[in-house]
Design an enzyme around this catalytic site. Structure first.
Site, PDB file in Angstrom:
ATOM      1  N   SER A  50       0.861  -1.178   0.000  1.00 53.05           N
ATOM      2  CA  SER A  50       0.000   0.000   0.000  1.00 53.05           C
ATOM      3  C   SER A  50       0.897   1.228   0.000  1.00 53.05           C
ATOM      4  O   SER A  50       2.115   1.129   0.211  1.00 53.05           O
ATOM      5  CB  SER A  50      -0.894   0.002   1.239  1.00 53.05           C
ATOM      6  OG  SER A  50      -0.096   0.168   2.413  1.00 53.05           O
ATOM      7  N   ASP A  85      -0.737  -1.401  -4.366  1.00 53.10           N
ATOM      8  CA  ASP A  85      -2.138  -1.561  -3.977  1.00 53.10           C
ATOM      9  C   ASP A  85      -2.737  -0.190  -3.670  1.00 53.10           C
ATOM     10  O   ASP A  85      -2.186   0.575  -2.882  1.00 53.10           O
ATOM     11  CB  ASP A  85      -2.209  -2.474  -2.744  1.00 53.10           C
ATOM     12  CG  ASP A  85      -3.626  -2.854  -2.371  1.00 53.10           C
ATOM     13  OD1 ASP A  85      -4.486  -2.910  -3.271  1.00 53.10           O
ATOM     14  OD2 ASP A  85      -3.867  -3.110  -1.172  1.00 53.10           O
ATOM     15  N   GLU A 136     -10.141   0.539 -10.287  1.00 53.20           N
ATOM     16  CA  GLU A 136     -11.317   0.270  -9.459  1.00 53.20           C
ATOM     17  C   GLU A 136     -12.497   1.149  -9.848  1.00 53.20           C
ATOM     18  O   GLU A 136     -12.343   2.330 -10.135  1.00 53.20           O
ATOM     19  CB  GLU A 136     -10.980   0.503  -7.980  1.00 53.20           C
ATOM     20  CG  GLU A 136     -12.125   0.230  -7.024  1.00 53.20           C
ATOM     21  CD  GLU A 136     -11.724   0.386  -5.564  1.00 53.20           C
ATOM     22  OE1 GLU A 136     -12.564   0.856  -4.776  1.00 53.20           O
ATOM     23  OE2 GLU A 136     -10.569   0.040  -5.221  1.00 53.20           O
ATOM     24  N   HIS A 178     -12.816  -3.201   3.279  1.00 51.33           N
ATOM     25  CA  HIS A 178     -11.479  -3.404   3.838  1.00 51.33           C
ATOM     26  C   HIS A 178     -11.576  -3.535   5.351  1.00 51.33           C
ATOM     27  O   HIS A 178     -12.421  -2.904   5.983  1.00 51.33           O
ATOM     28  CB  HIS A 178     -10.562  -2.223   3.499  1.00 51.33           C
ATOM     29  CG  HIS A 178     -10.221  -2.131   2.054  1.00 51.33           C
ATOM     30  ND1 HIS A 178     -10.538  -1.043   1.282  1.00 51.33           N
ATOM     31  CD2 HIS A 178      -9.580  -3.007   1.225  1.00 51.33           C
ATOM     32  CE1 HIS A 178     -10.103  -1.245   0.042  1.00 51.33           C
ATOM     33  NE2 HIS A 178      -9.524  -2.423  -0.014  1.00 51.33           N
ATOM     34  N   GLY A 179     -10.684  -4.327   5.916  1.00 52.15           N
ATOM     35  CA  GLY A 179     -10.654  -4.461   7.367  1.00 52.15           C
ATOM     36  C   GLY A 179     -11.637  -5.511   7.850  1.00 52.15           C
ATOM     37  O   GLY A 179     -12.297  -6.190   7.062  1.00 52.15           O
ATOM     38  N   HIS A 208     -11.358  -7.232  -3.447  1.00 46.29           N
ATOM     39  CA  HIS A 208     -10.631  -6.601  -2.346  1.00 46.29           C
ATOM     40  C   HIS A 208     -11.320  -6.948  -1.029  1.00 46.29           C
ATOM     41  O   HIS A 208     -12.456  -7.402  -1.002  1.00 46.29           O
ATOM     42  CB  HIS A 208     -10.592  -5.086  -2.541  1.00 46.29           C
ATOM     43  CG  HIS A 208      -9.580  -4.643  -3.539  1.00 46.29           C
ATOM     44  ND1 HIS A 208      -8.486  -3.872  -3.206  1.00 46.29           N
ATOM     45  CD2 HIS A 208      -9.467  -4.886  -4.872  1.00 46.29           C
ATOM     46  CE1 HIS A 208      -7.763  -3.646  -4.287  1.00 46.29           C
ATOM     47  NE2 HIS A 208      -8.342  -4.258  -5.310  1.00 46.29           N
ATOM     48  N   ASN A 232      -4.943  -8.865   3.501  1.00 52.25           N
ATOM     49  CA  ASN A 232      -4.045  -8.053   4.319  1.00 52.25           C
ATOM     50  C   ASN A 232      -4.376  -8.222   5.798  1.00 52.25           C
ATOM     51  O   ASN A 232      -3.566  -8.705   6.581  1.00 52.25           O
ATOM     52  CB  ASN A 232      -4.124  -6.581   3.903  1.00 52.25           C
ATOM     53  CG  ASN A 232      -3.089  -5.716   4.611  1.00 52.25           C
ATOM     54  OD1 ASN A 232      -2.147  -6.220   5.211  1.00 52.25           O
ATOM     55  ND2 ASN A 232      -3.265  -4.411   4.546  1.00 52.25           N
TER      56      ASN A 232
END
Length: 293
Positions: A50, A85, A136, A178-179, A208, A232
């Site tokens: 990233s 990324d 994206e 994300h996360g 993603h 990730n």
């Protein structure tokens, strides 16, 4: 085969019904763990930085050289792409210049026309050097190093327009974030994914926020056209849990551990690094890319 552009092996995944992993790295140990896992599984892999991780590592050139030098010194034989990324336009151009072999330009936070315009410029510059490009549409929920997305379904027409810029694979919002996923997350919108892949036959889609999505949903998405899955958070949690356990054990057995010199960071972090490798290997199994190098 070593360092390569990702275009061919991502397309091969799309054509043959599996997915390759895009695993984010944060430092030397992280990179070693990903490479060991990929080599053990004989799987092609993208090692991703990233913008924030690259800055932490000393900049894009340092990050690129670290990955490339480890591939050589470790005798890695599987295809490895060095991938940016979620890169801003300027970061994408810098990575093209310093030797990344794959780029994600993320303009999803911009107006659609500007996103398309900049993506086309990145494609022209990257393809001139044999570098693959991801872009994206439809912002991915959550936050990735300062890029905050509320999460949405990628509009079909926007996705088609983005593919027409010449990109090699497309990140598209299908309810992913994300996360860590919240308990009330409704899951991937597989119906929308099917509409996307019907509109873009044979084109590789990138998922993603792959950490925390149930395996059966990931595998269903792969059957519908996902050819690259980003991971990730899952590796970060595995590393943190293993390192915390070692630290607790150290505190409980301080004299013994000191005598064994387990304060040496190479030993102190070893369990965490092993946990990253195990996590990557397990994801490769789920994605179906073992033996595809």
């Amino acid at each position: 085969m070593a360092i390569v552009s990702a275009e061919k092996f991502v397309q091969a995944a799309r054509d043959n019904g599996y997915a390759v992993g895009g695993f984010n790295t944060n430092n030397l140990e992280w990179t070693q763990a990903i490479l060991r896992a990929a080599e053990a599984k004989k799987a092609p892999v993208l090692i991703q930085t990233s913008m924030g991780a690259a800055k932490y590592m000393g900049g894009y050139k340092v990050a690129r050289n670290l990955i490339a030098n480890l591939v050589e010194s470790m005798g890695i034989t599987v295809p490895v792409a060095i991938h940016l990324d979620h890169g801003h336009y300027e970061d994408a151009l810098e990575c093209i210049e310093v030797g990344y072999t794959s780029i994600m330009f993320d303009g999803s936070h911009l107006p659609v026309e500007e996103n398309l315009k900049l993506a086309k410029e990145v494609v022209e510059k990257a393809h001139a050097k044999g570098i693959s490009v991801e872009a994206e549409v439809g912002t991915i929920g959550g936050e990735e190093d300062g890029i905050i997305g509320k999460g949405e379904l990628a509009p079909i027409e926007d996705a088609k327009a983005m593919v027409e810029t010449g990109i090699d694979f497309l990140a598209a919002g299908i309810g992913n974030i994300h996360g860590p996923y919240p308990v009330n997350w409704e899951g991937l919108d597989l119906d929308h994914l099917q509409k996307l892949t019907e509109a873009l036959p044979g084109f590789p889609i990138v998922l993603h926020g792959g950490s925390g999505i149930p395996d059966e949903q990931i595998q269903a998405a792969i059957k519908l056209g996902v050819a690259k899955v980003n991971v990730n958070t899952e590796c970060q949690i595995a590393f943190a849990n293993a390192t915390r356990k070692f630290a607790r054990d150290y505190e409980a057995n301080e004299a013994e551990y000191d005598k064994k010199k387990l304060f040496d960071p190479r030993k102190f972090l070893a369990d965490g690094v092993k946990a990253i490798q195990a996590s990557v290997e397990e994801r490769i199994d789920v994605f179906g890319s073992e033996g595809k190098a």
